[in-house]
Design a protein around this motif. Sequence first.
Motif, PDB file in Angstrom:
ATOM      1  N   VAL A  46       0.837  -1.208   0.000  1.00 25.69           N
ATOM      2  CA  VAL A  46       0.000   0.000   0.000  1.00 25.69           C
ATOM      3  C   VAL A  46       0.867   1.251   0.000  1.00 25.69           C
ATOM      4  O   VAL A  46       0.599   2.224  -0.730  1.00 25.69           O
ATOM      5  N   CYS A  47       1.915   1.258   0.820  1.00 24.52           N
ATOM      6  CA  CYS A  47       2.808   2.425   0.872  1.00 24.52           C
ATOM      7  C   CYS A  47       3.454   2.686  -0.486  1.00 24.52           C
ATOM      8  O   CYS A  47       3.461   3.820  -0.982  1.00 24.52           O
ATOM      9  N   VAL A  48       3.999   1.614  -1.091  1.00 25.96           N
ATOM     10  CA  VAL A  48       4.621   1.762  -2.411  1.00 25.96           C
ATOM     11  C   VAL A  48       3.581   2.157  -3.455  1.00 25.96           C
ATOM     12  O   VAL A  48       3.840   2.997  -4.326  1.00 25.96           O
ATOM     13  N   ALA A  49       2.383   1.567  -3.366  1.00 27.59           N
ATOM     14  CA  ALA A  49       1.328   1.880  -4.333  1.00 27.59           C
ATOM     15  C   ALA A  49       0.918   3.341  -4.239  1.00 27.59           C
ATOM     16  O   ALA A  49       0.741   4.015  -5.259  1.00 27.59           O
ATOM     17  N   VAL A  50       0.782   3.845  -3.014  1.00 27.02           N
ATOM     18  CA  VAL A  50       0.404   5.257  -2.835  1.00 27.02           C
ATOM     19  C   VAL A  50       1.491   6.174  -3.382  1.00 27.02           C
ATOM     20  O   VAL A  50       1.208   7.155  -4.087  1.00 27.02           O
ATOM     21  N   GLY A  53       1.473   5.796  -7.249  1.00 26.62           N
ATOM     22  CA  GLY A  53       0.300   6.463  -7.819  1.00 26.62           C
ATOM     23  C   GLY A  53       0.401   7.971  -7.734  1.00 26.62           C
ATOM     24  O   GLY A  53       0.124   8.684  -8.708  1.00 26.62           O
ATOM     25  N   ALA A  54       0.825   8.468  -6.565  1.00 25.68           N
ATOM     26  CA  ALA A  54       0.937   9.923  -6.384  1.00 25.68           C
ATOM     27  C   ALA A  54       2.020  10.505  -7.274  1.00 25.68           C
ATOM     28  O   ALA A  54       1.831  11.558  -7.900  1.00 25.68           O
ATOM     29  N   LYS A 281      -5.026   7.949 -13.646  1.00 29.80           N
ATOM     30  CA  LYS A 281      -3.573   7.747 -13.544  1.00 29.80           C
ATOM     31  C   LYS A 281      -3.207   7.194 -12.178  1.00 29.80           C
ATOM     32  O   LYS A 281      -2.380   6.274 -12.062  1.00 29.80           O
ATOM     33  N   PHE A 282      -3.809   7.771 -11.129  1.00 28.03           N
ATOM     34  CA  PHE A 282      -3.477   7.330  -9.766  1.00 28.03           C
ATOM     35  C   PHE A 282      -3.849   5.868  -9.573  1.00 28.03           C
ATOM     36  O   PHE A 282      -3.056   5.085  -9.044  1.00 28.03           O
ATOM     37  N   PHE A 286      -1.277   3.017  -8.938  1.00 31.49           N
ATOM     38  CA  PHE A 286      -1.480   2.451  -7.600  1.00 31.49           C
ATOM     39  C   PHE A 286      -1.510   0.926  -7.694  1.00 31.49           C
ATOM     40  O   PHE A 286      -0.865   0.216  -6.907  1.00 31.49           O
ATOM     41  N   LEU A 287      -2.270   0.423  -8.666  1.00 32.54           N
ATOM     42  CA  LEU A 287      -2.365  -1.031  -8.842  1.00 32.54           C
ATOM     43  C   LEU A 287      -1.030  -1.624  -9.279  1.00 32.54           C
ATOM     44  O   LEU A 287      -0.589  -2.654  -8.761  1.00 32.54           O
TER      45      LEU A 287
END
Length: 472
Positions: A46-50, A53-54, A281-282, A286-287
């Motif tokens: 989740v941390c890496v995905a956020v 994505g950001a 895009k996010f 993110f995925l």
Amino acid sequence: MTENKEYIKSTEKNKYIKNNEDVEIDLKDLFYSIFKKWRGIILFAVCVAVIAGAAFSAKAYMDKDVAELEAYNVKLESAKKQYELTDDLLNFTMNRLDTAAVMKIAPTEAVYIEYDYDLELKKDLLDLADIDRVNERYAKLIERYVLSLEGTVLDSAAVELGYDIDDLRDLVDIKGDLTTHNISIGVYSSSSEEALKIIDIFDSAIPEITAKMLETAGEHTITRINEIMKENASQYIVNTQLKYINSLTEIRNSLDSFKTTVEDMENAAPDPVDTASILKKFVKYFLIGGIAAGIMAGGCIFLMYLMNGKLKSREQFGDLFNLRCFGVVKNTAENKKKCPLACIDRFIDRIFCIKKEFSGEESYAFSASGIANAFATLGLGKDALVVFAGSLADEEISELSAYVTSKLGLTNVSCFGKLNQSFEAVERIPKADAVILVEAIGESLNKEIEEELVILDDNNAKLLGVILVDKA
């Protein structure tokens, strides 16, 4: 090198070590270990995905926003500039309508006076056989007369008569005819007197122009042959006035069009935050980031599982060592920490067919019962010398031994942590009636356990078995 050979020899002869040179990897245990770390994997993913994505959506937003904004600003500035120039042209044209001399002339009162001049080259200078050259000389001569009359003479006439140069240019019509070699000067005005005043200035300038022409264009003569006066010259005045009016209308239409364009562009300014695009895009990155991070985290756990030399489970202990296990002790406090979302852990246990083990006081009681049975079988009483030892710290082993001591009513118990480094333990072990090894799952190194078993075997310890402490 000598010590290492002796150690290998000791482990080969040790009755507690099974000496499995190639220990097969239990894939079930491997995947179970990975799935049990689901909290860390999900948190990392989740941390890496956020972050992914950001970062990527912000970059896409910035690139798109800057490019769109720059293109929009260029178009908007261009439209505003065109609007300003058209507005200036409109003001200029309106001023011309108010001040132009031709607009002040009533078409029904307009008069027109024209002087015609015949231009002739000196005949002895002409080669009549070369007609093209003759026509070329006439064309150049006529062009120079017309340019002089429309240029210098018109400017000086405007100053002398007090006319605006553009006004006088509307009223004066100067033409050259290449067929008849004639030059005509026509003037429109509201009165014949004013028309004559203007045309006389041009007529008086002809001799001066001719004198200058003789020096460069060769000898020639120019003679006034006609004086035409029209009392009704309304058509030209009407056409000229309509030209001004139509020009003003076209400019106004253009100004309205540019104004509408500017307003539409200002209302349609690019949104600095394209929510839908940024969200897509996010979500996309993110995925991608989450899946990649999850695979990376799982791979790291896989490598740690392969390279980690620590005791992984009770089953692994049984595969590596020929020693009875009295039970696995689990601390109640540590177990309570896993209560949030514990249902997921139970689901994972069911998938891998992992039975629920005792925890808290139950696990202590189970281990103590196993020790009590072993004591009864060996005929050991409560006053037997019992040694608890292992790779854990003294206080951790003391906590476990205290429970067993109180449960079995033992009176002569000793505890030694860090067995490999304890001289007192080495002295006490040969005298003990029973030695119980204490190791921790996920903390004790298999190499350390082997060393401890070598020490115990070398000192003829009466080793009953092992109690495992689960700190996972």
